[in-house]
Structure formats: structure tokens, C-alpha cells
Design a protein around this motif. Structure first.
Motif, mmCIF file in Angstrom:
data_model
loop_
_atom_site.group_PDB
_atom_site.id
_atom_site.type_symbol
_atom_site.label_atom_id
_atom_site.label_comp_id
_atom_site.label_asym_id
_atom_site.label_seq_id
_atom_site.Cartn_x
_atom_site.Cartn_y
_atom_site.Cartn_z
ATOM 1 N N PRO A 44 16.595 27.521 -15.663
ATOM 2 C CA PRO A 44 15.262 28.137 -15.524
ATOM 3 C C PRO A 44 14.537 27.557 -14.319
ATOM 4 N N PRO A 45 13.785 28.371 -13.586
ATOM 5 C CA PRO A 45 13.078 27.872 -12.401
ATOM 6 C C PRO A 45 12.236 26.640 -12.661
ATOM 7 N N ALA A 46 11.673 26.533 -13.861
ATOM 8 C CA ALA A 46 10.839 25.373 -14.172
ATOM 9 C C ALA A 46 11.671 24.102 -14.318
ATOM 10 N N SER A 50 13.913 25.726 -6.738
ATOM 11 C CA SER A 50 13.890 27.155 -6.428
ATOM 12 C C SER A 50 14.969 27.511 -5.419
ATOM 13 N N GLU A 167 15.464 38.226 -19.370
ATOM 14 C CA GLU A 167 15.469 36.776 -19.414
ATOM 15 C C GLU A 167 16.916 36.297 -19.280
ATOM 16 N N LEU A 228 13.889 33.488 -7.457
ATOM 17 C CA LEU A 228 12.531 33.950 -7.713
ATOM 18 C C LEU A 228 12.183 33.788 -9.188
ATOM 19 N N THR A 229 10.996 33.304 -9.444
ATOM 20 C CA THR A 229 10.535 33.131 -10.816
ATOM 21 C C THR A 229 10.095 34.482 -11.381
ATOM 22 N N PRO A 230 10.014 34.606 -12.718
ATOM 23 C CA PRO A 230 9.486 35.844 -13.301
ATOM 24 C C PRO A 230 8.100 36.183 -12.775
ATOM 25 N N GLU A 231 7.282 35.155 -12.548
ATOM 26 C CA GLU A 231 5.936 35.398 -12.017
ATOM 27 C C GLU A 231 6.001 35.983 -10.613
ATOM 28 N N GLN A 232 6.883 35.461 -9.774
ATOM 29 C CA GLN A 232 7.041 36.004 -8.423
ATOM 30 C C GLN A 232 7.564 37.434 -8.462
#
Length: 244
Positions: A44-46, A50, A167, A228-232
Motif C-alpha cells: 500500500p502507498p502508505a 511512491s 483495491e 499513484l495513491t487512490p487519492e491521486q
């Protein structure tokens, strides 16, 4: 007369040393364990950086299958197939795949309206062509759990009328590689690259993707990938919906 008494010998010595250095690097790379080719790609990105290593010829196995090999080959050109309710596009994007996809659509006449992508990228111009074809026939695109869409693949993703990343799906970008021009002068080659970049930006704008995606790609070297994160993905309108 010394070993380097002539320019020709100096040049020859430099070339030989570069070849030997390149061979050593390739040898070291081949001796690495397969699992080290793209470490943490599905993290996961977190929980991971990145920007991560990039290998177009290999991809992590589905993390949901315990005991599966860490890496498996990525086909060297796109493979097209239709399942019960999905069109699957898998592999590296090879030159000519844009035309191959159109020919496949005409021959297979698929009934599915959603395209599932699993690609490490490749030819930018063919990715743009496939993205345009997908948009022209009104298909949606998705990256399923355990699948990747890297390098030029996000341009195929952008072609979807609706775009979903589940996801566990991975989307990443980096600098474009349009091929080295060994015939034209350097200034003309630079002009070709600028025109190609303009084509990408025009495509993204037409597909409704925020052009702020471009700096994220252009700042990342070709041998790395910016996940890329889900937010991005949502903020840049790469996706129109998201699961998780």
C-alpha cells in the motif's frame, strides 16, 4: 609508443571498458533473485515508497494466491481475450498493438462492455491508439485486485468511459520513452519528443484526465515507477470511481 598514443586507441579502450561494465551490470542483475525485481510493488502507498523499481518484463504474482512464485513473466505483446463479462488485455504494449486491437475487435465482436487491464506498459503511441479505440466504442476500463497498469498503460485506462481501480490494483507512471532517433540531428530529435509529449497531453485532456498527471510522470526515471495513491487517482480524474 605508449598504449594510448593515438586517439583511435583511446576511443577503443573507452568503448571496451563500457562494454565490460555493461556486461557486469547485466550479470549482476541476472544473478538477483526473481523476487527482487520489483520489491514491494503491491505494498500500500502508505506502507511503501511512491517511487519503486520498474521491470516491464516481469510482474509480481497475484498476492492473493499463497505459495505462488514471487514474479512471473509479462507477455512481450498485448494479449486480448473475452470472458463471461470482461475483455482482458494483458502484457507489454508492443509496437503495432494498436492496430492488432482494432483487428481483434472487428473479428471477435465482443459483447462485454468493460476492459480489465494488466499491463506493464510499453509503446506510448499504441497505448494512445488503444485508449482512443476503447473510448470510441464506449467501453469502460478497470484494474482488478492484483493487476498492474504501469508506464503507458494508464493511457489505455484513461480511454474508458468509466474507469475503476479496485483495491489492490496498482497504477504507476514514469517518463515517456519514444525511442532513440539515430538518424536525425539532436535538435530535430528533441522536437520529435516535444511533439509526442504534446500528443499525450492532448489525449489526456480529451479523455478528461487532469494534466497535473504529467509532472508526476516526467519527474520519475524510466527505470522506476511512481505508484499513484487512490487519492491521486481520484484527484487527477484518472478514475471515475474507486473500490476502497
Amino acid at each position: 609508443m605508449g598504449l594510448f598514443s593515438s586517439p583511435q586507441r583511446v576511443i577503443r579502450a573507452v568503448l571496451v571498458s563500457q562494454v565490460l561494465m555493461g556486461a557486469a551490470i547485466v550479470g549482476i542483475d541476472m544473478m538477483r533473485s526473481p523476487g527482487s525485481a520489483a520489491p514491494g510493488l503491491f505494498a500500500p502507498p502508505a506502507q511503501g515508497p511512491s517511487v519503486r523499481p520498474y521491470r516491464p518484463d516481469l510482474r509480481p504474482s497475484d498476492p492473493s494466491r499463497p505459495g505462488a512464485p514471487a514474479m512471473r513473466p509479462m507477455p512481450d505483446q498485448l494479449e486480448f481475450s473475452e470472458g463471461a463479462d470482461l475483455i482482458a488485455i494483458t502484457g507489454q504494449i508492443a509496437p503495432g498493438d494498436g492496430d492488432r486491437f482494432v483487428a481483434w475487435l472487428e473479428e471477435a465482436r465482443p459483447q462485454a462492455t468493460q476492459v480489465a487491464l494488466d499491463s506493464s506498459g510499453g509503446s506510448v503511441s499504441d497505448a494512445l491508439a488503444i485508449g482512443r479505440s476503447i473510448r470510441s466504442v464506449g467501453l469502460s476500463t478497470t484494474i482488478q485486485d492484483g493487476a498492474v497498469c504501469l508506464s503507458a498503460c494508464p493511457y489505455i485506462l484513461a480511454g474508458g468511459r468509466e474507469r475503476l481501480v479496485e483495491e489492490g490494483g496498482v497504477v504507476g507512471v514514469h517518463q515517456h520513452y519514444f525511442g532513440k532517433n539515430t538518424i536525425l540531428p539532436a535538435l530535430m530529435a528533441v522536437a520529435d519528443v516535444q511533439q509526442a509529449q504534446a500528443s499525450v497531453m492532448e489525449f489526456l485532456d480529451q479523455m478528461g484526465v487532469d494534466l497535473r498527471l504529467m509532472p508526476l510522470a516526467l519527474r520519475t526515471p524510466p527505470d522506476e515507477i511512481n505508484i499513484l495513491t487512490p487519492e491521486q487517482l481520484r484527484d487527477l480524474n484518472v478514475i471515475t470511481d474507486a473500490d476502497g
